[in-house]
Motif scaffolding. Structure first.
Motif, PDB file in Angstrom:
ATOM      1  N   VAL A  91       0.809  -1.318  -0.037  1.00 55.14           N
ATOM      2  CA  VAL A  91      -0.037  -0.036   0.021  1.00 55.14           C
ATOM      3  C   VAL A  91       0.896   1.398   0.176  1.00 55.14           C
ATOM      4  O   VAL A  91       0.576   2.289  -0.749  1.00 55.14           O
ATOM      5  CB  VAL A  91      -0.968   0.073   1.267  1.00 55.14           C
ATOM      6  CG1 VAL A  91      -1.724   1.296   1.203  1.00 55.14           C
ATOM      7  CG2 VAL A  91      -2.001  -1.030   0.831  1.00 55.14           C
ATOM      8  N   PHE A  92       1.729   1.368   0.961  1.00 50.76           N
ATOM      9  CA  PHE A  92       2.865   2.555   0.964  1.00 50.76           C
ATOM     10  C   PHE A  92       3.628   2.615  -0.467  1.00 50.76           C
ATOM     11  O   PHE A  92       3.498   3.677  -0.941  1.00 50.76           O
ATOM     12  CB  PHE A  92       3.816   2.132   2.206  1.00 50.76           C
ATOM     13  CG  PHE A  92       4.758   3.082   2.111  1.00 50.76           C
ATOM     14  CD1 PHE A  92       4.426   4.519   2.613  1.00 50.76           C
ATOM     15  CD2 PHE A  92       6.087   3.009   1.909  1.00 50.76           C
ATOM     16  CE1 PHE A  92       5.397   5.410   2.796  1.00 50.76           C
ATOM     17  CE2 PHE A  92       7.076   4.127   1.779  1.00 50.76           C
ATOM     18  CZ  PHE A  92       6.814   5.212   2.311  1.00 50.76           C
ATOM     19  N   SER A  93       4.011   1.461  -0.995  1.00 52.79           N
ATOM     20  CA  SER A  93       4.593   1.445  -2.349  1.00 52.79           C
ATOM     21  C   SER A  93       3.728   2.086  -3.359  1.00 52.79           C
ATOM     22  O   SER A  93       4.109   2.893  -4.105  1.00 52.79           O
ATOM     23  CB  SER A  93       5.217   0.132  -2.739  1.00 52.79           C
ATOM     24  OG  SER A  93       6.083  -0.241  -1.717  1.00 52.79           O
ATOM     25  N   PHE A  94       2.438   1.692  -3.455  1.00 50.08           N
ATOM     26  CA  PHE A  94       1.614   2.279  -4.538  1.00 50.08           C
ATOM     27  C   PHE A  94       1.185   3.547  -4.343  1.00 50.08           C
ATOM     28  O   PHE A  94       1.253   4.080  -5.378  1.00 50.08           O
ATOM     29  CB  PHE A  94       0.184   1.338  -4.285  1.00 50.08           C
ATOM     30  CG  PHE A  94      -0.798   1.525  -5.279  1.00 50.08           C
ATOM     31  CD1 PHE A  94      -0.643   1.425  -6.731  1.00 50.08           C
ATOM     32  CD2 PHE A  94      -1.715   2.550  -4.932  1.00 50.08           C
ATOM     33  CE1 PHE A  94      -1.530   1.728  -7.822  1.00 50.08           C
ATOM     34  CE2 PHE A  94      -2.740   2.830  -5.861  1.00 50.08           C
ATOM     35  CZ  PHE A  94      -2.711   2.493  -7.195  1.00 50.08           C
ATOM     36  N   LYS A  95       1.070   4.126  -3.003  1.00 47.65           N
ATOM     37  CA  LYS A  95       0.774   5.429  -2.847  1.00 47.65           C
ATOM     38  C   LYS A  95       2.146   6.217  -3.226  1.00 47.65           C
ATOM     39  O   LYS A  95       1.748   7.368  -3.888  1.00 47.65           O
ATOM     40  CB  LYS A  95       0.534   5.644  -1.410  1.00 47.65           C
ATOM     41  CG  LYS A  95      -0.901   5.070  -0.979  1.00 47.65           C
ATOM     42  CD  LYS A  95      -1.226   5.608   0.386  1.00 47.65           C
ATOM     43  CE  LYS A  95      -2.416   5.159   0.841  1.00 47.65           C
ATOM     44  NZ  LYS A  95      -2.893   5.708   2.084  1.00 47.65           N
ATOM     45  N   LYS A  96       3.219   5.854  -2.900  1.00 52.66           N
ATOM     46  CA  LYS A  96       4.420   6.504  -3.260  1.00 52.66           C
ATOM     47  C   LYS A  96       4.555   6.460  -4.969  1.00 52.66           C
ATOM     48  O   LYS A  96       4.872   7.511  -5.514  1.00 52.66           O
ATOM     49  CB  LYS A  96       5.665   5.925  -2.526  1.00 52.66           C
ATOM     50  CG  LYS A  96       6.936   6.567  -3.059  1.00 52.66           C
ATOM     51  CD  LYS A  96       7.979   6.061  -2.393  1.00 52.66           C
ATOM     52  CE  LYS A  96       7.953   6.751  -0.855  1.00 52.66           C
ATOM     53  NZ  LYS A  96       9.352   6.677  -0.227  1.00 52.66           N
ATOM     54  N   LEU A  97       4.245   5.520  -5.594  1.00 54.24           N
ATOM     55  CA  LEU A  97       4.240   5.453  -6.899  1.00 54.24           C
ATOM     56  C   LEU A  97       3.186   6.366  -7.796  1.00 54.24           C
ATOM     57  O   LEU A  97       3.331   7.140  -8.707  1.00 54.24           O
ATOM     58  CB  LEU A  97       4.014   3.911  -7.659  1.00 54.24           C
ATOM     59  CG  LEU A  97       5.282   2.912  -7.571  1.00 54.24           C
ATOM     60  CD1 LEU A  97       5.026   1.374  -7.703  1.00 54.24           C
ATOM     61  CD2 LEU A  97       6.538   3.558  -8.192  1.00 54.24           C
ATOM     62  N   LYS A  98       2.046   6.392  -7.121  1.00 53.75           N
ATOM     63  CA  LYS A  98       1.233   7.389  -7.622  1.00 53.75           C
ATOM     64  C   LYS A  98       1.528   8.702  -7.551  1.00 53.75           C
ATOM     65  O   LYS A  98       1.022   9.427  -8.649  1.00 53.75           O
ATOM     66  CB  LYS A  98      -0.180   7.154  -6.788  1.00 53.75           C
ATOM     67  CG  LYS A  98      -1.112   5.921  -7.045  1.00 53.75           C
ATOM     68  CD  LYS A  98      -1.582   6.029  -8.398  1.00 53.75           C
ATOM     69  CE  LYS A  98      -2.902   6.336  -8.551  1.00 53.75           C
ATOM     70  NZ  LYS A  98      -3.666   6.361  -9.782  1.00 53.75           N
ATOM     71  N   THR A  99       2.067   9.063  -6.523  1.00 57.74           N
ATOM     72  CA  THR A  99       2.781  10.440  -6.575  1.00 57.74           C
ATOM     73  C   THR A  99       3.618  10.768  -7.526  1.00 57.74           C
ATOM     74  O   THR A  99       4.148  11.995  -7.867  1.00 57.74           O
ATOM     75  CB  THR A  99       3.353  10.880  -5.145  1.00 57.74           C
ATOM     76  OG1 THR A  99       4.515   9.985  -5.049  1.00 57.74           O
ATOM     77  CG2 THR A  99       2.262  10.736  -4.117  1.00 57.74           C
TER      78      THR A  99
END
Length: 137
Positions: A91-99
């Motif tokens: 989840v953390f990685s996905f949010k970071k990638l979205k940014t």
């Protein structure tokens, strides 16, 4: 190691390999600048993401020695803690990638690769703990 354990390990490794193949193909969708931005964004995470796993493992062994846990409950809790850690990291990685505003095609492949890993791990956990639960510990 029984036949079910062997099958679960094969499934887990197959999921890891398939996920890696998908991830590598996804990276080919990105420009060199986008690849560098991913590396830069995750540098601290790569350095420190093993610390929680070591803490979970340490707590498991410490609790087992101190409280003399018997049965399968501590083992199941340990596996669930590892699974939750994996989910939090994803989840953390996905949010970071979205940014980073990466292409949708890359994001879809990334998500599918991570889903395959999680499903492989869940399958391994399920097959590993099924004999424990069915036998009563």
């Amino acid at each position: 190691m029984n036949e079910l354990s062997t099958i679960s390990i094969i499934i887990l490794f197959a999921a890891i390999i398939l996920s890696k193949i998908i991830s590598e193909k996804a990276l080919k969708q990105l420009s060199p600048e986008q690849k560098i931005s991913i590396l830069d964004s995750f540098s601290k995470m790569r350095m420190y993401n093993l610390i929680p796993l070591v803490l979970i493992l340490g707590f498991f062994f410490f609790a087992e020695k101190i409280f003399h846990f018997n049965g399968f409950i501590p083992y199941i809790l340990f596996l669930v803690a590892i699974l939750l850690f994996m989910i939090v990291i994803q989840v953390f990685s996905f949010k970071k990638l979205k940014t980073l505003q990466l292409p949708d095609k890359y994001m879809k492949k990334y998500l599918s690769s991570q889903l395959i890993i999680l499903l492989g791990f869940i399958t391994w956990i399920g097959i590993s703990i099924f004999p424990l639960i069915s036998s009563g510990g």
